[in-house]
Scaffold this motif. Structure first.
Motif, PDB file in Angstrom:
ATOM      1  N   GLU A 181     107.767   0.087  61.652  1.00 22.53           N
ATOM      2  CA  GLU A 181     107.043   1.247  62.177  1.00 22.53           C
ATOM      3  C   GLU A 181     106.117   0.838  63.317  1.00 22.53           C
ATOM      4  O   GLU A 181     105.994   1.560  64.320  1.00 22.53           O
ATOM      5  N   ALA A 182     105.461  -0.316  63.187  1.00 23.81           N
ATOM      6  CA  ALA A 182     104.557  -0.767  64.246  1.00 23.81           C
ATOM      7  C   ALA A 182     105.330  -1.055  65.532  1.00 23.81           C
ATOM      8  O   ALA A 182     104.876  -0.710  66.635  1.00 23.81           O
ATOM      9  N   THR A 183     106.489  -1.697  65.399  1.00 25.27           N
ATOM     10  CA  THR A 183     107.295  -1.971  66.586  1.00 25.27           C
ATOM     11  C   THR A 183     107.772  -0.674  67.224  1.00 25.27           C
ATOM     12  O   THR A 183     107.762  -0.528  68.451  1.00 25.27           O
ATOM     13  N   LEU A 184     108.194   0.283  66.411  1.00 28.37           N
ATOM     14  CA  LEU A 184     108.664   1.564  66.947  1.00 28.37           C
ATOM     15  C   LEU A 184     107.569   2.250  67.739  1.00 28.37           C
ATOM     16  O   LEU A 184     107.817   2.760  68.849  1.00 28.37           O
ATOM     17  N   ALA A 185     106.364   2.261  67.217  1.00 26.93           N
ATOM     18  CA  ALA A 185     105.257   2.890  67.932  1.00 26.93           C
ATOM     19  C   ALA A 185     104.981   2.168  69.250  1.00 26.93           C
ATOM     20  O   ALA A 185     104.740   2.804  70.288  1.00 26.93           O
ATOM     21  N   ARG A 186     105.016   0.839  69.224  1.00 24.63           N
ATOM     22  CA  ARG A 186     104.753   0.063  70.442  1.00 24.63           C
ATOM     23  C   ARG A 186     105.842   0.291  71.480  1.00 24.63           C
ATOM     24  O   ARG A 186     105.552   0.534  72.665  1.00 24.63           O
TER      25      ARG A 186
ATOM     26  N   GLU B  75     110.818  -8.934  57.963  1.00 20.56           N
ATOM     27  CA  GLU B  75     109.889  -7.810  57.981  1.00 20.56           C
ATOM     28  C   GLU B  75     110.512  -6.505  58.446  1.00 20.56           C
ATOM     29  O   GLU B  75     109.877  -5.447  58.390  1.00 20.56           O
ATOM     30  N   SER B  76     111.761  -6.530  58.922  1.00 21.29           N
ATOM     31  CA  SER B  76     112.398  -5.298  59.379  1.00 21.29           C
ATOM     32  C   SER B  76     112.572  -4.328  58.211  1.00 21.29           C
ATOM     33  O   SER B  76     113.049  -4.702  57.140  1.00 21.29           O
ATOM     34  N   THR B  77     112.208  -3.070  58.458  1.00 26.40           N
ATOM     35  CA  THR B  77     112.297  -2.035  57.419  1.00 26.40           C
ATOM     36  C   THR B  77     113.122  -0.832  57.868  1.00 26.40           C
ATOM     37  O   THR B  77     113.345   0.080  57.070  1.00 26.40           O
TER      38      THR B  77
ATOM     39  N   PRO C  27     116.741   0.471  59.731  1.00 28.34           N
ATOM     40  CA  PRO C  27     118.046   0.112  60.298  1.00 28.34           C
ATOM     41  C   PRO C  27     118.044   0.330  61.813  1.00 28.34           C
ATOM     42  O   PRO C  27     117.406   1.263  62.318  1.00 28.34           O
ATOM     43  N   GLU C  28     118.758  -0.529  62.525  1.00 31.09           N
ATOM     44  CA  GLU C  28     118.705  -0.471  63.983  1.00 31.09           C
ATOM     45  C   GLU C  28     119.149   0.881  64.530  1.00 31.09           C
ATOM     46  O   GLU C  28     118.533   1.409  65.471  1.00 31.09           O
ATOM     47  N   THR C  29     120.207   1.451  63.971  1.00 32.30           N
ATOM     48  CA  THR C  29     120.668   2.738  64.478  1.00 32.30           C
ATOM     49  C   THR C  29     119.618   3.835  64.245  1.00 32.30           C
ATOM     50  O   THR C  29     119.428   4.709  65.087  1.00 32.30           O
ATOM     51  N   GLU C  30     118.944   3.787  63.100  1.00 33.36           N
ATOM     52  CA  GLU C  30     117.862   4.744  62.852  1.00 33.36           C
ATOM     53  C   GLU C  30     116.700   4.516  63.812  1.00 33.36           C
ATOM     54  O   GLU C  30     116.100   5.475  64.335  1.00 33.36           O
ATOM     55  N   PHE C  31     116.363   3.263  64.039  1.00 28.97           N
ATOM     56  CA  PHE C  31     115.277   2.924  64.967  1.00 28.97           C
ATOM     57  C   PHE C  31     115.560   3.524  66.344  1.00 28.97           C
ATOM     58  O   PHE C  31     114.686   4.158  66.953  1.00 28.97           O
ATOM     59  N   LEU C  32     116.776   3.343  66.829  1.00 28.76           N
ATOM     60  CA  LEU C  32     117.124   3.864  68.152  1.00 28.76           C
ATOM     61  C   LEU C  32     117.098   5.386  68.168  1.00 28.76           C
ATOM     62  O   LEU C  32     116.639   5.996  69.145  1.00 28.76           O
ATOM     63  N   GLY C  33     117.579   6.016  67.107  1.00 30.79           N
ATOM     64  CA  GLY C  33     117.537   7.469  67.049  1.00 30.79           C
ATOM     65  C   GLY C  33     116.123   8.007  67.046  1.00 30.79           C
ATOM     66  O   GLY C  33     115.819   8.995  67.726  1.00 30.79           O
ATOM     67  N   ARG C  34     115.241   7.362  66.315  1.00 25.95           N
ATOM     68  CA  ARG C  34     113.843   7.802  66.292  1.00 25.95           C
ATOM     69  C   ARG C  34     113.149   7.529  67.623  1.00 25.95           C
ATOM     70  O   ARG C  34     112.261   8.288  68.036  1.00 25.95           O
ATOM     71  N   LEU C  35     113.543   6.460  68.302  1.00 25.88           N
ATOM     72  CA  LEU C  35     112.991   6.187  69.623  1.00 25.88           C
ATOM     73  C   LEU C  35     113.367   7.316  70.591  1.00 25.88           C
ATOM     74  O   LEU C  35     112.538   7.769  71.386  1.00 25.88           O
ATOM     75  N   VAL C  36     114.603   7.772  70.522  1.00 25.96           N
ATOM     76  CA  VAL C  36     115.037   8.903  71.355  1.00 25.96           C
ATOM     77  C   VAL C  36     114.225  10.145  71.020  1.00 25.96           C
ATOM     78  O   VAL C  36     113.731  10.854  71.914  1.00 25.96           O
ATOM     79  N   GLU C  37     114.076  10.438  69.735  1.00 28.64           N
ATOM     80  CA  GLU C  37     113.339  11.631  69.323  1.00 28.64           C
ATOM     81  C   GLU C  37     111.891  11.598  69.790  1.00 28.64           C
ATOM     82  O   GLU C  37     111.324  12.625  70.173  1.00 28.64           O
ATOM     83  N   GLY C  38     111.289  10.425  69.772  1.00 25.76           N
ATOM     84  CA  GLY C  38     109.876  10.320  70.108  1.00 25.76           C
ATOM     85  C   GLY C  38     109.571  10.274  71.581  1.00 25.76           C
ATOM     86  O   GLY C  38     108.441  10.588  71.991  1.00 25.76           O
ATOM     87  N   THR C  39     110.540   9.868  72.406  1.00 24.49           N
ATOM     88  CA  THR C  39     110.260   9.649  73.825  1.00 24.49           C
ATOM     89  C   THR C  39     111.133  10.475  74.768  1.00 24.49           C
ATOM     90  O   THR C  39     110.801  10.579  75.951  1.00 24.49           O
TER      91      THR C  39
END
Length: 299
Positions: free
Chosen positions: A127-132, A161-163, A165-177
């Motif tokens: 979550e911290a990496t996603l926000a950054r 420490e990864s929590t 999944p990469e595909t979810e991370f990328l999808g949430r990055l799209v949604e947020g930005t």
């Protein structure tokens, strides 16, 4: 933060759903002399951050005839520290000068304590990496006044420490930005072999509806002492046989997209690289004749 309409404003020189290649100085004479049938050319932004000289003369001549994509490798949007504002300003100057159809960067970090590393390193998916990363993507898009594409990384180890999944991370990055994605199927092959997962399953989970470009490349393979194999994202050879089916799988999910053949090291003669692009065009044509697969991660 830039508003969504500003990020989505049209840009000239839209990239067609065809195969393109990286523009290399060694191929300049062949390209300008024969005007080959290529969908587009892509350049690394950092090679054009100077004011002038032969690189810009070649790029200006190519830009008059072909659509252009700009691919950054030095912003370190996954880095722990702030973005280098001087580097971002230079990227903006390149983008404003050449008005490319696409601008992309990597989900990776490549700087530390003010120094640049000669590699693109993956990040822990937290979550911290996603926000950054989302904050960095917002900053880049605000500076450029347009949407960028973010590329999935090649990975050589998994972070404890990864929590996410990469595909979810990328999808949430799209949604947020509001960014888009660059799907590198060679990176998928490399990461899947190194981390032990199914590359086709990864593609099924990928938020493919947000992909704006696909990359292909060749990888290197190193044997390990235990008999395993380590794949290296090397960009120094032809596309490997096991990567072509991943391109077909991705296109069956996404529909036609621009496809870029990367060959950055041990660059071959122009006919060899052009043949790789024609092979990718053939895959695009074959997939265009087939119905899209349903039920995948279209985001």
């Amino acid at each position: 933060m830039t508003t969504e309409p500003a990020r989505r404003r049209p840009v000239p020189g839209a990239i067609p759903a065809r195969a393109g290649v990286g523009l290399k100085p060694a191929h300049g004479a062949a390209i300008l002399g024969t005007h080959p049938d290529v969908g587009f050319f892509e350049v690394h932004a950092e090679n054009y951050m100077g004011a002038g000289g032969p690189p810009h003369r070649l790029l200006e001549a190519v830009r008059e005839r072909y659509p252009l994509s700009v691919h950054g490798v030095g912003l370190s949007i996954g880095g722990a520290g702030p973005l280098d504002r001087s580097h971002l300003a230079r990227l903006r100057a390149v983008v404003e000068r050449y008005r490319p159809g696409l601008v992309s960067e990597h989900l990776a970090w490549s700087t530390h304590a003010g120094g640049y590393l000669n590699d693109l390193l993956p990040v822990p998916l937290t979550e911290a990496t996603l926000a950054r990363v989302a904050g960095h993507v917002d900053e880049v898009q605000d500076a450029l006044g347009r949407r960028i594409l973010v590329e999935n990384p090649s990975s050589y180890l998994a972070f404890d420490e990864s929590t996410i999944p990469e595909t979810e991370f990328l999808g949430r990055l799209v949604e947020g930005t509001g960014c888009a994605l660059l799907l590198d199927v060679n990176n998928v092959a490399v990461s899947a072999a190194n981390l032990g997962y199914d590359p086709h399953g990864y593609l099924d989970a990928f938020p493919i509806g947000h992909a704006g470009e696909i990359h292909l490349a060749g990888y290197d393979e190193e044997p390990e002492a235990d008999g395993g194999r380590l794949l290296i994202d090397a960009h120094g050879s032809a596309v490997r046989p096991d990567v072509w089916p991943l391109l077909s799988h991705a296109l069956a999910l996404a529909g036609p997209l621009p496809v870029l053949v990367e060959w950055d090291n041990d660059v071959p003669d122009w006919p060899v690289l052009h043949a790789e692009a024609m092979a990718a065009d053939a895959v695009l044509a074959a997939c265009a004749r087939q119905p899209l697969r349903a039920g995948a991660g279209h985001g």
